[in-house]
Design a protein around this motif. Structure first.
Motif, PDB file in Angstrom:
ATOM      1  N   ARG A 104      28.795  36.810  57.261  1.00 55.72           N
ATOM      2  CA  ARG A 104      28.132  37.377  58.435  1.00 55.72           C
ATOM      3  C   ARG A 104      27.556  38.755  58.184  1.00 55.72           C
ATOM      4  N   SER A 105      28.241  39.574  57.396  1.00 53.17           N
ATOM      5  CA  SER A 105      27.770  40.951  57.231  1.00 53.17           C
ATOM      6  C   SER A 105      27.855  41.369  55.766  1.00 53.17           C
ATOM      7  N   PRO A 106      26.969  42.285  55.348  1.00 52.59           N
ATOM      8  CA  PRO A 106      27.003  42.698  53.942  1.00 52.59           C
ATOM      9  C   PRO A 106      28.283  43.477  53.651  1.00 52.59           C
ATOM     10  N   ALA A 107      28.712  43.430  52.417  1.00 49.74           N
ATOM     11  CA  ALA A 107      29.921  44.169  52.041  1.00 49.74           C
ATOM     12  C   ALA A 107      29.713  45.654  52.290  1.00 49.74           C
ATOM     13  N   SER A 108      30.688  46.325  52.814  1.00 51.10           N
ATOM     14  CA  SER A 108      30.585  47.760  53.075  1.00 51.10           C
ATOM     15  C   SER A 108      31.969  48.365  52.881  1.00 51.10           C
ATOM     16  N   ASP A 109      31.993  49.703  52.818  1.00 49.70           N
ATOM     17  CA  ASP A 109      33.237  50.393  52.519  1.00 49.70           C
ATOM     18  C   ASP A 109      34.408  50.007  53.420  1.00 49.70           C
ATOM     19  N   PRO A 110      34.216  50.002  54.728  1.00 43.19           N
ATOM     20  CA  PRO A 110      35.364  49.654  55.583  1.00 43.19           C
ATOM     21  C   PRO A 110      35.926  48.274  55.286  1.00 43.19           C
ATOM     22  N   GLN A 111      35.132  47.412  54.786  1.00 44.36           N
ATOM     23  CA  GLN A 111      35.636  46.073  54.484  1.00 44.36           C
ATOM     24  C   GLN A 111      36.211  45.989  53.081  1.00 44.36           C
ATOM     25  N   MET A 112      36.002  47.032  52.348  1.00 41.20           N
ATOM     26  CA  MET A 112      36.366  46.994  50.946  1.00 41.20           C
ATOM     27  C   MET A 112      37.850  46.733  50.762  1.00 41.20           C
ATOM     28  N   ALA A 113      38.670  47.414  51.571  1.00 46.02           N
ATOM     29  CA  ALA A 113      40.115  47.254  51.453  1.00 46.02           C
ATOM     30  C   ALA A 113      40.512  45.806  51.693  1.00 46.02           C
ATOM     31  N   ALA A 114      39.913  45.195  52.706  1.00 45.16           N
ATOM     32  CA  ALA A 114      40.235  43.799  53.008  1.00 45.16           C
ATOM     33  C   ALA A 114      39.779  42.895  51.868  1.00 45.16           C
ATOM     34  N   ARG A 115      38.648  43.223  51.251  1.00 49.88           N
ATOM     35  CA  ARG A 115      38.139  42.400  50.157  1.00 49.88           C
ATOM     36  C   ARG A 115      39.049  42.501  48.939  1.00 49.88           C
ATOM     37  N   VAL A 116      39.466  43.715  48.655  1.00 49.92           N
ATOM     38  CA  VAL A 116      40.388  43.936  47.531  1.00 49.92           C
ATOM     39  C   VAL A 116      41.696  43.195  47.787  1.00 49.92           C
ATOM     40  N   GLN A 117      42.192  43.318  49.024  1.00 45.91           N
ATOM     41  CA  GLN A 117      43.448  42.646  49.354  1.00 45.91           C
ATOM     42  C   GLN A 117      43.300  41.130  49.239  1.00 45.91           C
ATOM     43  N   ASP A 118      42.154  40.642  49.657  1.00 48.39           N
ATOM     44  CA  ASP A 118      41.914  39.212  49.549  1.00 48.39           C
ATOM     45  C   ASP A 118      41.897  38.767  48.098  1.00 48.39           C
ATOM     46  N   ALA A 119      41.258  39.590  47.257  1.00 50.94           N
ATOM     47  CA  ALA A 119      41.216  39.264  45.827  1.00 50.94           C
ATOM     48  C   ALA A 119      42.631  39.240  45.245  1.00 50.94           C
ATOM     49  N   LEU A 120      43.448  40.186  45.686  1.00 46.92           N
ATOM     50  CA  LEU A 120      44.843  40.203  45.221  1.00 46.92           C
ATOM     51  C   LEU A 120      45.575  38.947  45.664  1.00 46.92           C
ATOM     52  N   LEU A 121      45.314  38.517  46.893  1.00 44.03           N
ATOM     53  CA  LEU A 121      46.019  37.345  47.407  1.00 44.03           C
ATOM     54  C   LEU A 121      45.590  36.059  46.712  1.00 44.03           C
ATOM     55  N   ARG A 122      44.427  36.076  46.122  1.00 40.92           N
ATOM     56  CA  ARG A 122      43.976  34.882  45.406  1.00 40.92           C
ATOM     57  C   ARG A 122      44.657  34.721  44.049  1.00 40.92           C
ATOM     58  N   LEU A 123      45.267  35.807  43.577  1.00 40.52           N
ATOM     59  CA  LEU A 123      45.961  35.734  42.291  1.00 40.52           C
ATOM     60  C   LEU A 123      47.235  34.924  42.426  1.00 40.52           C
ATOM     61  N   PRO A 124      47.655  34.249  41.349  1.00 42.20           N
ATOM     62  CA  PRO A 124      49.006  33.676  41.362  1.00 42.20           C
ATOM     63  C   PRO A 124      50.008  34.792  41.632  1.00 42.20           C
ATOM     64  N   SER A 125      51.061  34.455  42.343  1.00 39.89           N
ATOM     65  CA  SER A 125      51.953  35.504  42.859  1.00 39.89           C
ATOM     66  C   SER A 125      52.543  36.383  41.759  1.00 39.89           C
ATOM     67  N   LYS A 126      52.863  35.795  40.619  1.00 38.33           N
ATOM     68  CA  LYS A 126      53.484  36.601  39.564  1.00 38.33           C
ATOM     69  C   LYS A 126      52.459  37.532  38.904  1.00 38.33           C
ATOM     70  N   GLN A 127      51.207  37.092  38.853  1.00 36.43           N
ATOM     71  CA  GLN A 127      50.167  37.992  38.329  1.00 36.43           C
ATOM     72  C   GLN A 127      49.924  39.112  39.341  1.00 36.43           C
ATOM     73  N   ARG A 128      49.957  38.753  40.620  1.00 38.23           N
ATOM     74  CA  ARG A 128      49.775  39.771  41.645  1.00 38.23           C
ATOM     75  C   ARG A 128      50.875  40.805  41.564  1.00 38.23           C
ATOM     76  N   ALA A 129      52.116  40.337  41.391  1.00 35.27           N
ATOM     77  CA  ALA A 129      53.248  41.264  41.298  1.00 35.27           C
ATOM     78  C   ALA A 129      53.070  42.206  40.109  1.00 35.27           C
ATOM     79  N   ALA A 130      52.626  41.651  38.974  1.00 40.06           N
ATOM     80  CA  ALA A 130      52.450  42.476  37.778  1.00 40.06           C
ATOM     81  C   ALA A 130      51.391  43.552  38.013  1.00 40.06           C
ATOM     82  N   ILE A 131      50.287  43.179  38.662  1.00 39.56           N
ATOM     83  CA  ILE A 131      49.210  44.149  38.934  1.00 39.56           C
ATOM     84  C   ILE A 131      49.677  45.204  39.944  1.00 39.56           C
ATOM     85  N   VAL A 132      50.345  44.769  40.989  1.00 39.89           N
ATOM     86  CA  VAL A 132      50.790  45.725  42.015  1.00 39.89           C
ATOM     87  C   VAL A 132      51.757  46.738  41.407  1.00 39.89           C
TER      88      VAL A 132
END
Lengths: 179, 198
Positions: free
Chosen positions: A107-135
């Motif tokens: 619906r809307s172009p990527a922008s800074d306020p959405q950036m956090a949600a996009r990053v979080q979404d990318a993290l959630l797409r990782l397998p959980s153990k890879q996510r844990a390692a990155i976090v």
């Protein structure tokens, strides 16, 4: 790792017997554990529940904790294990979250306020153990060796998970970074 | 995108902030879920202070009592007579009801051996003196107590006829035969005829 990370016998005996000492430990680590739980789940309410559960479990397990690691490492381990189990229970919720994110992007172009949600979404797409390692390594600043102690695996395994997670995140976030 | 750029991007996504009173209340929330009694709110240190003052006062009383009697004992040629003083022993026992396992005097002075629980029954006090060469330990204890005396673990017992027995890992001493030696130790022991213990 953090202030108040004393896992000496004296400090542990204090934690077991003195409610105020336990409160001090909670205060010293609460934000760290909450942040970890949020990055692992993407949900504020789940992060609250998981952070509380971490300290409740820690209190129950205090008798058996012998100070083999720092308090922070021990708490991380409890929190990560809870988050990994949470991951398995809420597959459907994550799918809904992904669907919502994709809708927003359409619906809307990527922008800074959405950036956090996009990053979080990318993290959630990782397998959980890879996510844990990155976090643990990127957000909490743990070395691969320290993260390995938290995750109960070898340092080489952590290095591989971080490598694989970075590759996926770069693909997910490439468009975002290019603006 | 290299790793440092990725890290920068990842870290720029902050965790949503929680209000400060959420963090203030968080430990109390944990405690309530544990079902534990609340500690006083931050800023209120009175109960802790009261305990600290009470403990300090108790230590002062003990220190003065031991110091007072130690001074009197030094005036009496420093031969441990203090432990045969009924008033002194009674005062110590009154301060720690059913917890005093032994009152000991050696070259370093007077000290108490206390039980963690109130499980030491009042019985006739037993006076014991154990010397190894020129070094002597004098103590008042009670039948059944296991103590470390002159580097040896010993159990002090009283028998039905009013005698005293010391039992170690590899020896036994009986007041009926006072001249016997245990290894290189010389022992004297007898019950104290204190009125309060009858």
């Amino acid at each position: 790792m953090v202030a108040g990370d004393d896992s000496s016998e004296t400090a542990l005996a204090n934690l077991r017997s003195d409610p105020e000492a336990f409160d001090v430990m909670v205060r010293s680590h609460q934000r760290m554990i909450y942040s970890l739980a949020y990055r692992m789940t993407g949900s504020e309410s789940d992060a609250e529940d998981l952070a509380q559960e971490t300290f409740i479990r820690a209190h129950r397990q205090l008798e058996s904790f012998r100070g083999e690691s720092s308090l922070g490492t021990w708490l991380y381990r409890i929190a990560v294990n809870l988050c990994l189990n949470w991951r398995e229970r809420t597959q459907r919720r994550e799918q809904l979250h992904r669907d919502w994110s994709e809708e927003q992007d359409a619906r809307s172009p990527a922008s800074d306020p959405q950036m956090a949600a996009r990053v979080q979404d990318a993290l959630l797409r990782l397998p959980s153990k890879q996510r844990a390692a990155i976090v643990l390594t990127v957000y909490d600043g743990l070395s691969h060796a320290e993260a390995a102690r938290v995750l109960g695996c070898t340092e080489a395994t952590v290095s591989w998970r971080v490598f694989a997670a970075r590759a996926k995140l770069k693909r997910q976030l490439k468009a975002f970074n290019n603006g | 995108m290299d790793n440092s750029e990725l890290n920068r991007l990842l870290r720029s996504a902050e965790v949503p902030a929680r209000p400060e009173d959420y963090w203030e209340d968080f430990p109390r929330l944990i405690r309530s879920k544990l079902g534990r009694p609340e500690t006083p709110p931050r800023g209120s240190r009175r109960p802790v202070l009261a305990w600290a003052l009470a403990t300090a006062a108790t230590c002062l009383v003990i220190g003065f009592t031991l110091g007072h009697w130690h001074a009197r004992d030094r005036a009496g040629a420093n031969n441990g007579l203090i432990l045969q003083n009924e008033k002194f022993v009674h005062e110590i026992l009154s301060m720690f009801p059913n917890r005093v396992r032994a009152i000991m005097k050696d070259e370093d002075g007077l000290r108490l051996v206390l039980s963690e629980e109130e499980n030491v029954p009042l019985s006739i006090p037993l006076w014991v003196k154990v010397c190894q060469g020129l070094k002597c330990v004098t103590l008042v204890t009670f039948s059944g107590q296991e103590l470390s005396i002159a580097g040896q673990k010993m159990t002090v017992l009283s028998d039905a006829s009013g005698g005293v027995i010391l039992v170690g890992d590899q020896f036994a001493w009986d007041s009926k035969w006072p001249d016997q030696r245990m290894k290189d130790l010389q022992v004297q022991a007898r019950p104290l005829e204190f009125a309060f213990a009858k």
